[in-house]
Design a protein around this motif. Structure first.
Motif, PDB file in Angstrom:
ATOM      1  N   LEU A  33     -61.607  -8.038 -34.907  1.00 28.20           N
ATOM      2  CA  LEU A  33     -62.516  -7.437 -35.836  1.00 28.20           C
ATOM      3  C   LEU A  33     -61.490  -7.165 -36.953  1.00 28.20           C
ATOM      4  O   LEU A  33     -60.871  -6.208 -37.070  1.00 28.20           O
ATOM      5  CB  LEU A  33     -63.192  -6.236 -35.534  1.00 28.20           C
ATOM      6  CG  LEU A  33     -64.298  -6.180 -34.247  1.00 28.20           C
ATOM      7  CD1 LEU A  33     -64.771  -4.788 -33.942  1.00 28.20           C
ATOM      8  CD2 LEU A  33     -65.160  -7.128 -34.426  1.00 28.20           C
ATOM      9  N   GLU A  34     -61.552  -8.065 -38.167  1.00 24.76           N
ATOM     10  CA  GLU A  34     -60.864  -8.004 -39.129  1.00 24.76           C
ATOM     11  C   GLU A  34     -61.258  -6.856 -39.984  1.00 24.76           C
ATOM     12  O   GLU A  34     -62.365  -6.671 -40.620  1.00 24.76           O
ATOM     13  CB  GLU A  34     -60.799  -9.266 -39.966  1.00 24.76           C
ATOM     14  CG  GLU A  34     -60.377 -10.470 -39.393  1.00 24.76           C
ATOM     15  CD  GLU A  34     -58.794 -10.614 -39.248  1.00 24.76           C
ATOM     16  OE1 GLU A  34     -58.073  -9.616 -39.917  1.00 24.76           O
ATOM     17  OE2 GLU A  34     -58.273 -11.442 -38.317  1.00 24.76           O
ATOM     18  N   GLY A  35     -60.113  -5.841 -40.434  1.00 21.47           N
ATOM     19  CA  GLY A  35     -60.392  -4.944 -41.283  1.00 21.47           C
ATOM     20  C   GLY A  35     -61.097  -3.684 -40.903  1.00 21.47           C
ATOM     21  O   GLY A  35     -61.421  -2.450 -41.555  1.00 21.47           O
ATOM     22  N   GLU A  36     -61.238  -3.807 -39.446  1.00 17.19           N
ATOM     23  CA  GLU A  36     -62.166  -2.510 -38.754  1.00 17.19           C
ATOM     24  C   GLU A  36     -61.025  -1.679 -38.418  1.00 17.19           C
ATOM     25  O   GLU A  36     -59.799  -1.873 -37.811  1.00 17.19           O
ATOM     26  CB  GLU A  36     -62.898  -2.941 -37.802  1.00 17.19           C
ATOM     27  CG  GLU A  36     -63.624  -2.407 -37.188  1.00 17.19           C
ATOM     28  CD  GLU A  36     -64.551  -1.434 -38.113  1.00 17.19           C
ATOM     29  OE1 GLU A  36     -63.932  -0.265 -38.550  1.00 17.19           O
ATOM     30  OE2 GLU A  36     -65.753  -1.792 -38.326  1.00 17.19           O
ATOM     31  N   ASP A  37     -61.352  -0.482 -38.192  1.00 15.88           N
ATOM     32  CA  ASP A  37     -60.542   0.699 -37.643  1.00 15.88           C
ATOM     33  C   ASP A  37     -60.804   1.002 -36.021  1.00 15.88           C
ATOM     34  O   ASP A  37     -61.876   0.375 -35.441  1.00 15.88           O
ATOM     35  CB  ASP A  37     -60.468   1.904 -38.411  1.00 15.88           C
ATOM     36  CG  ASP A  37     -61.844   2.328 -38.685  1.00 15.88           C
ATOM     37  OD1 ASP A  37     -62.902   2.142 -38.057  1.00 15.88           O
ATOM     38  OD2 ASP A  37     -61.799   3.102 -40.006  1.00 15.88           O
ATOM     39  N   HIS A  38     -60.640   2.113 -35.700  1.00 16.47           N
ATOM     40  CA  HIS A  38     -60.745   2.458 -34.284  1.00 16.47           C
ATOM     41  C   HIS A  38     -62.336   2.936 -34.351  1.00 16.47           C
ATOM     42  O   HIS A  38     -62.958   3.020 -33.091  1.00 16.47           O
ATOM     43  CB  HIS A  38     -59.867   3.520 -33.895  1.00 16.47           C
ATOM     44  CG  HIS A  38     -60.045   4.216 -32.561  1.00 16.47           C
ATOM     45  ND1 HIS A  38     -59.614   3.154 -31.508  1.00 16.47           N
ATOM     46  CD2 HIS A  38     -60.389   5.330 -31.878  1.00 16.47           C
ATOM     47  CE1 HIS A  38     -59.640   3.669 -30.118  1.00 16.47           C
ATOM     48  NE2 HIS A  38     -60.358   4.965 -30.312  1.00 16.47           N
ATOM     49  N   TRP A  39     -62.894   3.557 -35.303  1.00 19.39           N
ATOM     50  CA  TRP A  39     -64.224   4.345 -35.317  1.00 19.39           C
ATOM     51  C   TRP A  39     -65.317   3.342 -35.677  1.00 19.39           C
ATOM     52  O   TRP A  39     -66.300   3.823 -35.901  1.00 19.39           O
ATOM     53  CB  TRP A  39     -64.058   5.309 -36.373  1.00 19.39           C
ATOM     54  CG  TRP A  39     -63.008   6.379 -35.784  1.00 19.39           C
ATOM     55  CD1 TRP A  39     -62.956   7.150 -35.083  1.00 19.39           C
ATOM     56  CD2 TRP A  39     -61.975   6.291 -36.523  1.00 19.39           C
ATOM     57  NE1 TRP A  39     -61.942   7.806 -34.846  1.00 19.39           N
ATOM     58  CE2 TRP A  39     -60.847   7.370 -35.748  1.00 19.39           C
ATOM     59  CE3 TRP A  39     -61.279   5.692 -37.574  1.00 19.39           C
ATOM     60  CZ2 TRP A  39     -59.614   7.652 -36.235  1.00 19.39           C
ATOM     61  CZ3 TRP A  39     -59.761   6.000 -38.021  1.00 19.39           C
ATOM     62  CH2 TRP A  39     -59.000   7.101 -37.177  1.00 19.39           C
ATOM     63  N   LEU A  40     -65.137   2.111 -35.965  1.00 23.97           N
ATOM     64  CA  LEU A  40     -66.158   1.031 -36.230  1.00 23.97           C
ATOM     65  C   LEU A  40     -66.945   1.563 -37.661  1.00 23.97           C
ATOM     66  O   LEU A  40     -68.129   1.737 -37.561  1.00 23.97           O
ATOM     67  CB  LEU A  40     -67.327   0.783 -34.902  1.00 23.97           C
ATOM     68  CG  LEU A  40     -66.500   0.268 -33.707  1.00 23.97           C
ATOM     69  CD1 LEU A  40     -67.563   0.352 -32.720  1.00 23.97           C
ATOM     70  CD2 LEU A  40     -66.005  -1.325 -34.035  1.00 23.97           C
ATOM     71  N   SER A  41     -66.107   1.714 -38.604  1.00 21.65           N
ATOM     72  CA  SER A  41     -66.604   2.264 -39.756  1.00 21.65           C
ATOM     73  C   SER A  41     -67.267   1.206 -40.520  1.00 21.65           C
ATOM     74  O   SER A  41     -68.102   1.753 -41.367  1.00 21.65           O
ATOM     75  CB  SER A  41     -65.364   2.992 -40.521  1.00 21.65           C
ATOM     76  OG  SER A  41     -64.651   3.664 -39.712  1.00 21.65           O
ATOM     77  N   LEU A  42     -67.135   0.123 -40.249  1.00 22.03           N
ATOM     78  CA  LEU A  42     -67.660  -0.953 -41.379  1.00 22.03           C
ATOM     79  C   LEU A  42     -69.049  -1.462 -40.839  1.00 22.03           C
ATOM     80  O   LEU A  42     -69.033  -1.967 -39.391  1.00 22.03           O
ATOM     81  CB  LEU A  42     -66.716  -2.111 -41.828  1.00 22.03           C
ATOM     82  CG  LEU A  42     -65.330  -1.477 -42.205  1.00 22.03           C
ATOM     83  CD1 LEU A  42     -64.427  -2.737 -42.464  1.00 22.03           C
ATOM     84  CD2 LEU A  42     -65.341  -0.743 -43.481  1.00 22.03           C
ATOM     85  N   SER A  43     -70.144  -1.737 -41.461  1.00 21.84           N
ATOM     86  CA  SER A  43     -71.384  -2.102 -41.114  1.00 21.84           C
ATOM     87  C   SER A  43     -71.160  -3.398 -40.502  1.00 21.84           C
ATOM     88  O   SER A  43     -71.768  -3.854 -39.205  1.00 21.84           O
ATOM     89  CB  SER A  43     -72.259  -2.158 -41.984  1.00 21.84           C
ATOM     90  OG  SER A  43     -73.742  -2.231 -41.646  1.00 21.84           O
TER      91      SER A  43
END
Length: 655
Positions: free
Chosen positions: A624-634
């Motif tokens: 998941l490019e650009g994604e963090d640990h918390w799945l912050s991006l829609s």
């Protein structure tokens, strides 16, 4: 503003009665909503009330993600598009500015031990649409463009000021700014002008400094905590030392506001078991007093006034969503609101300073998420909007608590979500253990569980030993049980459901994130032939490597000791690490990981993928490019869900 007015209508804002909504029967023949209805960020993510009851809303309007501001009559005033940035919270400074707290993941470069870090920024969005949106510290080359703590807002001489911790920078002869090792300092920011003024220095000698700001904007007290010797020192704004003591090895000391009358400061001391004790210390000096000795129960949270930071109430550990205010009139109003929404799993999540207007959220059976504002003076309720309007009441899978007994006799509570409109008999199962692992699931609408249920699966979310849904003794039962009893607590749930005829035990997959991702990997390596497949999102595969990395990147010895206490001795970590047992994998596994994860490094999934590849075991790796640990991006959160559902349906079809 015409487009905004029409957008408000799309949100479905309307006045509703305080009474609970009528139950809606589930319809067996309704087609399930698309996965976007579950995986994308909800249409309403957060709401905040100004002192006078103005509304700031973070969500989607006509498909565009924005912060929207409504006046006291719920008419639009302004909005700011936020796109796919990672917004953590929104809040008001008075009536004219909304503060949007966001974070960004940034590469640190060769000078730093860690590869990446998450930096926080505060965006200032004015109600006046003719004024620009700005970011605290962004235009000040003497301060790093990030804040390291927010200490509230104060109204001084008719101007609003915000108080933020920032990292001082030095100017080179070339004009470039650089960090020279100065400690974090405290700044006062004129929010209308976005102009910062340094008002206090930070702690030296590797200490962490915490401040409390008085209603008049002066520093009332500050506390330095020194992690290396677990010592804390409390001083007032005049630098007079008020108290000093030591915490336990894994404890912490911090400030929690001022006393009710403003003459003292409240100190919170957290121990090794994450339990908190509260103390008051007079600002002019005197003896320390333990608070809440007369309260029946353990105080978990202290509430303070937004602008004076004086204590106004608290919440108990056993009822964290039920605030208890000292003001009896306000407490009576709160009690009525809680009782009015009890059947809808209602929670009070915000209020105006006078507590006459309250924000309430509901979700659960027949409700995919609703935001409301209750006016306790007028005795009315206003529906702000729905989190997931595409998921109608009849399409919410039934949610209940399922209790069973583990192999050694320990009672386990689990959340069971069933497919809507389908008989609960011989169903395929998705085991969905939570992260943490010191956390817990509770009854309510869970977008991940509901997505699988909508596709025909029963979903079980066990609060295995080590979870926080019971007492500390239950939490402690998880110590040293990673990959052992914490793991069999999950599979014991399958047997219990099978005995009731609810699931077919031969048709189970395990899916989880963070610790749940570890459990998913362990489910097909440490256990054999229990699951048809596994999906691990941001999971830990090599425990020893993970613990060593935490320590090498600045973690304390006490953190390493805590990991060994909870996970197990370092000498035994390889025996419960899925990456070390990849050749024993008994089912296909899907590994999903955000490239910008600063909690569980991306390498934890690539290590597992390499080991599975070497062993000739079936696996897939999704980045998941650009994604963090918390799945912050829609977008990437939806991608995770789509890939997980696809994989489970491939190896464990519902029909």
């Amino acid at each position: 503003m015409k487009t905004v007015f029409s957008a408000i209508l799309c949100l479905g804002l309307s006045s509703v009665a305080l009474a609970t909504s009528p139950a809606v029967a589930q319809t067996a023949k309704q087609a399930p909503p698309p996965l976007e209805a579950y995986g994308e960020l909800p249409d309403i993510e957060d709401v905040s009330l100004s002192p006078n009851g103005r509304i700031a809303l973070l969500g989607k309007v006509n498909g565009k993600r924005m912060v929207l501001m409504l006046d006291e009559n719920r008419k639009p005033m302004n909005y700011a598009l936020v796109g796919d940035i990672k917004v953590r919270s929104i809040g008001w400074a008075g009536e004219d500015i909304v503060i949007v707290q966001r974070t960004d993941t940034q590469e640190l470069g060769d000078r730093f031990i860690a590869d990446q870090a998450e930096f926080s920024n505060s965006m200032l969005v004015p109600v006046d649409s003719s004024k620009p949106v700005s970011t605290v510290f962004a235009d000040n080359r003497d301060i790093l463009n990030a804040n390291y703590g927010s200490y509230g807002q104060r109204l001084i001489d008719a101007r609003w000021y915000g108080y933020y911790a920032g990292l001082p920078m030095k100017r080179a002869q070339s004009g470039n700014s650089y960090y020279d090792g100065d400690p974090i300092a405290l700044y006062r920011v004129d929010l209308a002008k976005n102009k910062a003024e340094r008002i206090a220095s930070g702690a030296t000698n590797r200490g962490n400094r915490d401040w409390e700001i008085q209603a008049d904007g002066s520093i009332g007290a500050y506390l330095d905590y020194f992690r290396q010797d677990h010592r804390w020192v409390l001083r007032n704004g005049s630098d007079k030392q008020l108290a000093t003591d030591y915490t336990s090895d894994d404890g912490w000391a911090s400030l929690a506001g001022f006393t009710r009358d403003g003459t003292g400061v409240v100190v919170a001391i957290t121990d090794d078991d994450n339990d908190v004790e509260w103390f008051s210390v007079p600002l002019q000096g005197g003896s320390t007093t333990k608070l809440f000795d007369d309260v029946d129960g353990t105080v978990d949270t202290v509430y303070t006034d937004r602008y004076s930071r004086r204590m106004i109430g608290y919440a108990l550990e056993d009822a964290p969503d039920e605030p208890i205010f000292f003001d009896e009139e306000r407490q009576d109003a709160v009690r009525k609101v809680i009782q009015g929404f009890d059947a809808q799993n209602g929670k009070i999540v915000g209020w105006t300073p006078d507590r006459t207007k309250m924000l309430v959220t509901t979700n659960g059976n027949f409700d995919s998420g609703t935001w409301l504002m209750v006016d306790t003076t007028a005795g009315s309720t206003f529906q702000i909007g729905l989190e997931r309007p595409a998921i109608s009441p009849g399409l919410v899978g039934p949610i209940s608590t399922f209790t069973y007994t583990a192999g050694d006799g320990l009672e386990i509570d689990a959340i069971l979500t069933l497919p809507p409109g389908r008989e609960a008999k011989d169903l395929p199962l998705v085991m969905l253990p939570h992260g943490g692992p010191q956390a817990h699931d509770e009854e309510g609408f869970d977008w991940w569980a509901q997505a699988f249920a909508s596709r025909g699966y029963a979903v079980l979310q066990p609060n295995f030993r080590g979870s926080t849904d019971k007492d500390q003794a239950f939490v402690d039962k998880g110590n040293g049980e990673w990959g052992k009893k914490m793991q069999t607590d999950l599979s014991d749930g399958i047997d219990a459901l099978a005995e009731k005829g609810i699931v077919d035990p031969s048709r189970a997959c395990i899916v989880g994130a963070s610790y749940g991702g570890y459990a998913a990997m362990a489910g097909i390596t440490l256990q054999k032939d229990v699951y048809r497949c596994a999906v691990a999102v941001a999971g830990v595969s090599d425990l020893k490597r993970m613990v060593s990395r935490e320590y090498n990147e600045g973690g304390s010895r006490s953190l390493r000791d805590f990991r060994e206490e909870t996970i197990g001795p370092r000498s035994e970590m390889d025996s419960i690490s899925p990456a070390k047992l990849a050749d024993q994998a008994s089912a296909p596994i899907l590994l999903i990981h955000g490239k910008d994860d600063t909690v569980v490094p991306y390498e934890q999934s690539t290590i597992m993928a390499d080991k599975l590849k070497d062993a000739g075991k079936p696996y897939e790796l999704v980045t998941l490019e650009g994604e963090d640990h918390w799945l912050s991006l829609s977008s990437t959160r939806l991608k995770m869900l789509a890939e997980a559902v696809r994989f489970v349906e491939k190896y464990n079809p519902a029909d």
